[in-house]
Design a protein around this motif. Structure first.
Motif, mmCIF file in Angstrom:
data_model
loop_
_atom_site.group_PDB
_atom_site.id
_atom_site.type_symbol
_atom_site.label_atom_id
_atom_site.label_comp_id
_atom_site.label_asym_id
_atom_site.label_seq_id
_atom_site.Cartn_x
_atom_site.Cartn_y
_atom_site.Cartn_z
ATOM 1 N N PHE A 159 0.818 -1.217 0.000
ATOM 2 C CA PHE A 159 0.000 0.000 0.000
ATOM 3 C C PHE A 159 0.853 1.269 0.000
ATOM 4 N N LYS A 160 2.154 1.099 -0.091
ATOM 5 C CA LYS A 160 3.088 2.227 -0.125
ATOM 6 C C LYS A 160 2.905 3.135 1.093
ATOM 7 N N LEU A 161 2.839 2.520 2.262
ATOM 8 C CA LEU A 161 2.657 3.255 3.514
ATOM 9 C C LEU A 161 3.928 3.333 4.362
ATOM 10 N N ASP A 162 4.996 2.662 3.938
ATOM 11 C CA ASP A 162 6.211 2.636 4.753
ATOM 12 C C ASP A 162 6.736 4.034 5.067
ATOM 13 N N THR A 163 6.739 4.920 4.079
ATOM 14 C CA THR A 163 7.257 6.266 4.313
ATOM 15 C C THR A 163 6.423 6.991 5.349
ATOM 16 N N ARG A 164 5.095 6.886 5.252
ATOM 17 C CA ARG A 164 4.219 7.525 6.243
ATOM 18 C C ARG A 164 4.473 6.952 7.638
ATOM 19 N N PHE A 165 4.678 5.642 7.699
ATOM 20 C CA PHE A 165 4.955 4.987 8.976
ATOM 21 C C PHE A 165 6.284 5.482 9.552
ATOM 22 N N GLU A 166 7.307 5.521 8.725
ATOM 23 C CA GLU A 166 8.635 5.962 9.168
ATOM 24 C C GLU A 166 8.574 7.398 9.695
ATOM 25 N N ILE A 167 7.863 8.264 8.991
ATOM 26 C CA ILE A 167 7.751 9.661 9.423
ATOM 27 C C ILE A 167 7.031 9.747 10.764
ATOM 28 N N ALA A 168 5.922 9.006 10.908
ATOM 29 C CA ALA A 168 5.170 9.017 12.170
ATOM 30 C C ALA A 168 6.036 8.517 13.321
ATOM 31 N N ALA A 169 6.788 7.444 13.095
ATOM 32 C CA ALA A 169 7.660 6.904 14.148
ATOM 33 C C ALA A 169 8.767 7.889 14.499
#
Length: 195
Positions: A159-169
């Motif tokens: 779902f191409k969510l890794d970048t959003r996850f990394e930023i949130a973390a």
């Protein structure tokens, strides 16, 4: 608040989900402005995130977010078969600990997987503004969010969510590093690859 403010596609599924979700937030908060602020920050933000990354194919997950707590309560009259089925599936997942989801994601729909990933991201986003008093609870939420995202992600970032996850973390670890005596400095963890 009106449906157009959600910026989601105009259709029966989304309109019905909005009607139920917005009504549930009006019931929870005495002031309509506060209800709108919380509804936009929570259910609407998650619905947009999922729709942005999953498109029309993940519209059931987006609509479930938009319906907020209403979709997971006793089935309201408006709940169609798709959302009703999804609600049952997600309630079953909700009874499991995040670490127990590893290796079991193939049992669940892609709508459930994308909703779990979006949930982890939104939980991390909310931790950034968490008060210092919640140290122990915040650390558990942080750890559970990492586990949840990793388990739901599986082997590929479909779902191409890794970048959003990394930023949130990273936002969480930056906020923690900027405070003293707030939860025991979590370390940023990239999503682990699991089947």
């Amino acid at each position: 608040m009106n449906f157009e403010q959600t910026s989601l596609p105009d259709g029966q599924l989304f309109r019905e989900a909005f009607a139920a979700g917005w009504a549930s937030y009006l019931d929870r908060f005495a002031a309509p402005d506060l209800a709108a602020e919380q509804y936009i920050r929570g259910p609407v933000a998650m619905a947009r995130l999922i729709y942005e990354h999953g498109g029309e194919e993940r519209s059931v997950a987006s609509a479930a977010c938009l319906a907020g707590p209403a979709v997971f309560s006793a089935a309201p009259e408006w709940l169609g078969q798709e959302l009703s089925d999804f609600s049952r599936e997600f309630k079953m997942i909700g009874e499991m600990e995040p670490r127990d989801l590893y290796g079991r994601m193939d049992e669940f729909s892609l709508d459930a997987r994308v909703l779990l990933q979006a949930s982890a991201i939104m939980l991390l986003e909310q931790l950034v503004t968490a008060p210092e008093e919640c140290a122990q609870e915040c650390m558990k939420i942080y750890t559970d969010s990492l586990e949840l995202y990793s388990a739901a992600r599986g082997r590929a970032d479909m779902f191409k969510l890794d970048t959003r996850f990394e930023i949130a973390a990273m936002k969480v670890t930056t906020a923690v590093d900027g405070h003293t005596n707030i939860w025991s400095k979590p370390r940023h963890v990239s999503p682990r690859v699991h089947a």
